[in-house]
Design an enzyme around this catalytic site. Structure first.
Site, PDB file in Angstrom:
ATOM      1  N   SER A   4       0.104   7.185  -5.041  1.00 39.97           N
ATOM      2  CA  SER A   4      -0.657   6.075  -4.462  1.00 39.97           C
ATOM      3  C   SER A   4      -0.706   6.132  -2.940  1.00 39.97           C
ATOM      4  O   SER A   4      -1.510   5.431  -2.320  1.00 39.97           O
ATOM      5  CB  SER A   4      -0.054   4.733  -4.905  1.00 39.97           C
ATOM      6  OG  SER A   4       1.251   4.582  -4.407  1.00 39.97           O
TER       7      SER A   4
ATOM      8  N   LYS B 206       2.065  -4.877  -3.659  1.00 46.47           N
ATOM      9  CA  LYS B 206       1.902  -4.141  -2.396  1.00 46.47           C
ATOM     10  C   LYS B 206       1.256  -5.023  -1.324  1.00 46.47           C
ATOM     11  O   LYS B 206       1.697  -5.047  -0.173  1.00 46.47           O
ATOM     12  CB  LYS B 206       1.061  -2.896  -2.646  1.00 46.47           C
ATOM     13  CG  LYS B 206       1.779  -1.834  -3.475  1.00 46.47           C
ATOM     14  CD  LYS B 206       0.880  -0.643  -3.768  1.00 46.47           C
ATOM     15  CE  LYS B 206       1.627   0.419  -4.581  1.00 46.47           C
ATOM     16  NZ  LYS B 206       0.772   1.572  -4.918  1.00 46.47           N
TER      17      LYS B 206
END
Length: 817
Positions: A667, A710
């Site tokens: 990611s 996140k």
């Protein structure tokens, strides 16, 4: 860059997300009630149509091998549903037969199994108990009656009179030979006579030899006659005893026959019972002496000698071991075995120790779950089955042969060898429902071919369900059912809406709800507890919010410690300004059930060389396979983008700063690429933006996991550092539907204090971070000089020329030497 050139390079349109895109909001108008008090409780399952159909088909299919494996994550409700649907189906099915073990009178080590119609096993056991009680009373009475005693006395008298007559006749014969016979209990003795008087040894010695020889001859003759008579008497005595035994047997048969005849009529439709009754009758007649009355002193003596009285032995010998009693069953049995070890599943033979002697008999055979579920359903956990020695093999053998034998596990593994019972195998017809994880299902399917044959139905419970109006209504009904079942406070419409929004957050998607109902139930319980502590009579939205917040607070100690380290400057991160070769990446950390986002500084340095992209984490063995793959994809992207005509002569080193426990996942690959491009183009990257998203070889941004954590993690750091109104996060556009941000972040976006951008390509991201257009290649495949790609290519060409010049110098030096 001139004004004209700048106008030629246009920035790509970047999508900044609006409030309506940041979370799913369950509008209260979706719910047509005021409180759950008026909501009908849920019946059945929500959002598991595929698994439900598989279960229904498997349960209604009676063919061999159509057992069911129910897979799904913990908390998806598979056990609750399995028990519910199986119980409902089983109630309409016939009650299976009872099973019992009886003594095998020919070989007591091999007990016989007998089946009886449902509910009659207990009656049969009681009938046999009454029969035994009657035998204890009637047999001794019949064998002590006047008629029996008269007949037995007549046999004895006839024998005795016959013996007396024969003895008298023998005495006459002996007397004619001057010999008298003296009888005793131990035998007889011959005494010679002289002048009608017995001759002593002294007198015999004084006789002349001729007289002695005559007496000896007479003694020999009488001895032979006496021996023959004694042998005949013994034979006649045995005949007399046989007559008495025949008389006893006749009386016993008469008594037993009368008692058993009624039972034979009662159980005439059961050949197994009729056969057993006949064998029992013969055994009673054969062992009629065991039914005689004994005094208490005799019983105590028997216990000292043998450990059991004759009465106890008779009771055990003729008892009925009712193994399976379905008298109280309503329909087919449903057995949920929570501890499926070998003996709990297949039954056991127990042992008892008395007077230092270990023994067993058929009355100590105990049923297992397979016996109890015979004719019905057995529900077990796959992990428990596989962890207990011998259980899986025993289960397969039982399902394949449809017979269940009770055996010792120790004997099977050669651990112990001792005399034991071999009970007759019982035919079984059981549908097994096994529960486990999807991983366990695929593992068993792959490595055990018997599993494929025996468990042909796979009911896979999903962890998610679609966000539809129908499922919203069912979730409200589920909350209502939980409230009523657990006697909780009722939920208001707003509280139900907050719970439904929470299920969307747990699913990680705006278009889905979680199907892990245990997590939903936890929030329902906790909201009720907070309402109780407040003294509220009803649960409102604030109680649900408090339950969610407090649940997070109990688990986020590590997140708070990390945030303190950001605040104190231990973790280095910038949330303002711009820097070359430096970008804020986002990662997710987990602490038990709780996950949270943690921003990390990613840096890149580029310099002349041919090593390509160096992943410092990989070199130090701190990089997982997925992360290493992501870095290799960066090399492929750089080659495809910039080395079509000129080879790459660059070395780029990448690292996560202050990372000490390893990294995995791809990611951060887009953030790493931005850092490399920034270093090559010498363009600073905005530090008020954090980046997440993986990149493929074509430069497309791919979705990632944990997007909500996140974003919220970077937002918390920005709050600590101070919100400037420019900060935000760049996410893949394909993750927009996964957003279910908390209300604080949404409020900050609404106030313009925080921003969330969705991109689809590397070019969009680099433009957001640099404020410089990425640039598009013209007809001659040349990028504008002041674009990001133009700057990168210029730097790569400079590296290549410097590398080529250096290589030429080395070649000339080698040639001259």
């Amino acid at each position: 860059m001139s004004k004209e050139e700048k106008n030629q390079i246009e920035l790509l349109p970047i999508m900044e997300l609006g409030l309506e895109q940041l979370r799913f909001s369950c509008k209260e108008e979706y719910l047509d009630f005021e409180t759950t008090a008026t909501v009908a409780p849920l019946e059945g399952m929500i959002g598991q149509e595929r698994a439900v159909k598989a279960m229904e088909f498997g349960l209604h299919t009676k063919k061999p091998g159509y057992n069911i494996f129910v897979s799904g994550m913990v908390g998806t409700g598979k056990l609750t549903y399995a028990k519910q649907v199986v119980h409902k189906l089983a109630k309409g099915q016939p009650v299976p037969r009872d099973w019992c073990y009886v003594n095998n009178f020919e070989d007591s080590s091999q007990p016989i199994a007998i089946s009886l119609p449902a509910g009659t096993g207990e009656a049969f056991r009681q009938d046999m108990k009454e029969l035994l009680d009657n035998l204890r009373n009637d047999l001794p009475e019949a064998l002590s009656s006047e008629d029996f005693e008269r007949k037995r006395a007549a046999i004895r008298k006839a024998f005795q009179e016959q013996q007396i007559a024969k003895q008298e006749a023998l005495a006459e014969k002996a007397k004619a030979l001057s010999i008298t016979i003296r009888w005793s209990n131990t035998g007889y003795m011959l005494v010679p006579l002289l002048n009608g008087e017995p001759v002593s040894e002294e007198e015999f010695d004084k006789l002349d030899e001729e007289q002695k020889e005559i007496i000896k001859a007479n003694l020999q003759a009488v001895q032979e006659l006496t021996i023959a008579e004694v042998r005949q008497a013994q034979l006649e005595e045995r005949e007399a005893k046989d007559k008495i035994r025949a008389l006893v047997k006749k009386v016993a048969l008469f008594v037993v026959g009368n008692l058993i005849e009624e039972l034979q009529e009662k159980y005439r439709d059961n050949p197994e019972v009729i056969k057993y009754l006949e064998a029992l009758k013969q055994d009673v007649v054969k062992n009629v002496k065991d039914f005689k009355r004994t005094s208490s002193s005799e019983e105590q003596g028997q216990m000292v000698m043998f450990g059991k009285t004759t009465r106890e032995k008779v009771e055990e010998r003729h008892a009925i071991n009712l193994l399976v009693n379905n008298r109280n069953c309503e329909g087919a049995p449903v057995i949920v075995e929570t501890n499926p070890n070998y003996y709990n599943l297949c039954g056991r033979v127990e042992y008892s120790s008395r007077m230092g002697v270990v023994s067993t008999d058929f009355t100590m055979i105990k049923a297992g779950a397979f016996h109890l579920a015979n004719g019905g359903y057995l529900i077990v956990n796959a992990k428990d089955v596989l962890m207990n020695p011998g259980v899986w093999e025993a289960m397969k053998r039982t399902l394949k042969t449809k017979k269940l034998s009770i055996e010792s596990l120790g004997e099977q593994y050669g651990l112990i060898a001792m005399a034991s019972l071999k009970p007759q195998a019982i035919p079984v017809d059981v549908k097994v429902i096994m529960l486990g994880s999807p991983y366990l299902y695929h593992l068993m399917y792959q490595y055990d071919e018997d599993f494929r044959k025996l468990f042909k139905i796979h009911a896979d419970f999903d962890v998610q369900m679609d966000n539809t109006s129908d499922n919203i209504g069912k979730l409200a009904a589920f909350i209502s059912a939980t409230v009523k079942k657990e006697k909780l406070r009722e939920f208001t419409r707003a509280a139900v809406a907050r719970v439904i929004e929470y299920t969307s957050r747990l699913s990680g998607s705006q278009t889905k709800f979680t199907a892990r109902f245990n997590q939903i139930v936890d929030i329902i319980y906790e909201a009720d507890s907070w309402a109780a502590m407040e003294g509220a009579a009803i649960i409102d939205a604030d109680h649900v919010r408090q339950a969610i917040a407090e649940k997070r607070y109990r688990a986020n100690i590590y997140e708070e410690r990390i945030q303190e380290m950001f605040k104190e400057g231990i973790y280095l991160i910038d949330t303002d300004g711009a820097k070359v070769g430096q970008v804020n990446g986002l990662a997710v950390m987990g602490a038990g059930e709780y996950a949270f986002g943690k921003p990390s500084r990613i840096t890149a340095n580029t310099y002349l060389g041919r090593e390509g992209v160096i992943n410092i984490e990989r070199e130090t063995r701190m990089s997982g396979a997925s992360h290493s793959k992501g870095v290799l994809i960066l090399s492929s992207y750089l080659g495809h983008k910039y080395a079509q005509n000129t080879p790459l002569s660059v070395t780029a080193s990448l690292t996560f700063e202050q990372l000490y426990d390893g990294v995995d996942g791809d990611s951060a690959s887009s953030a790493e690429l931005y850092a490399i491009l920034s270093s090559l183009a010498e363009l600073p990257l905005r530090q008020d933006l954090a980046v997440t998203g993986s990149v493929n070889q074509k430069g497309e941004i791919q979705p990632i996991g944990g997007v909500n954590e996140k974003i919220e993690g970077f937002f918390e750091v920005c709050k600590i550092k101070g919100l400037t109104g420019r900060q935000g996060v760049i996410i893949p556009s394909r993750n927009v539907k996964d957003l279910q941000l908390n209300e604080e972040v949404v409020a900050a976006v609404g106030e313009g204090k925080f921003h969330i951008y969705a991109i689809t390509s590397v070019d969009e991201g680099i433009e957001l971070l640099t404020g410089v257009a990425a640039g598009e290649a013209g007809r001659d495949d040349v990028y504008p000089a002041q674009s990001v790609h133009g700057r990168v290519i210029a730097k790569l060409r400079a590296y290549h020329e410097a590398y080529s010049d250096d290589q030429d110098d080395k070649d000339r030096q080698d040639a001259s030497s």
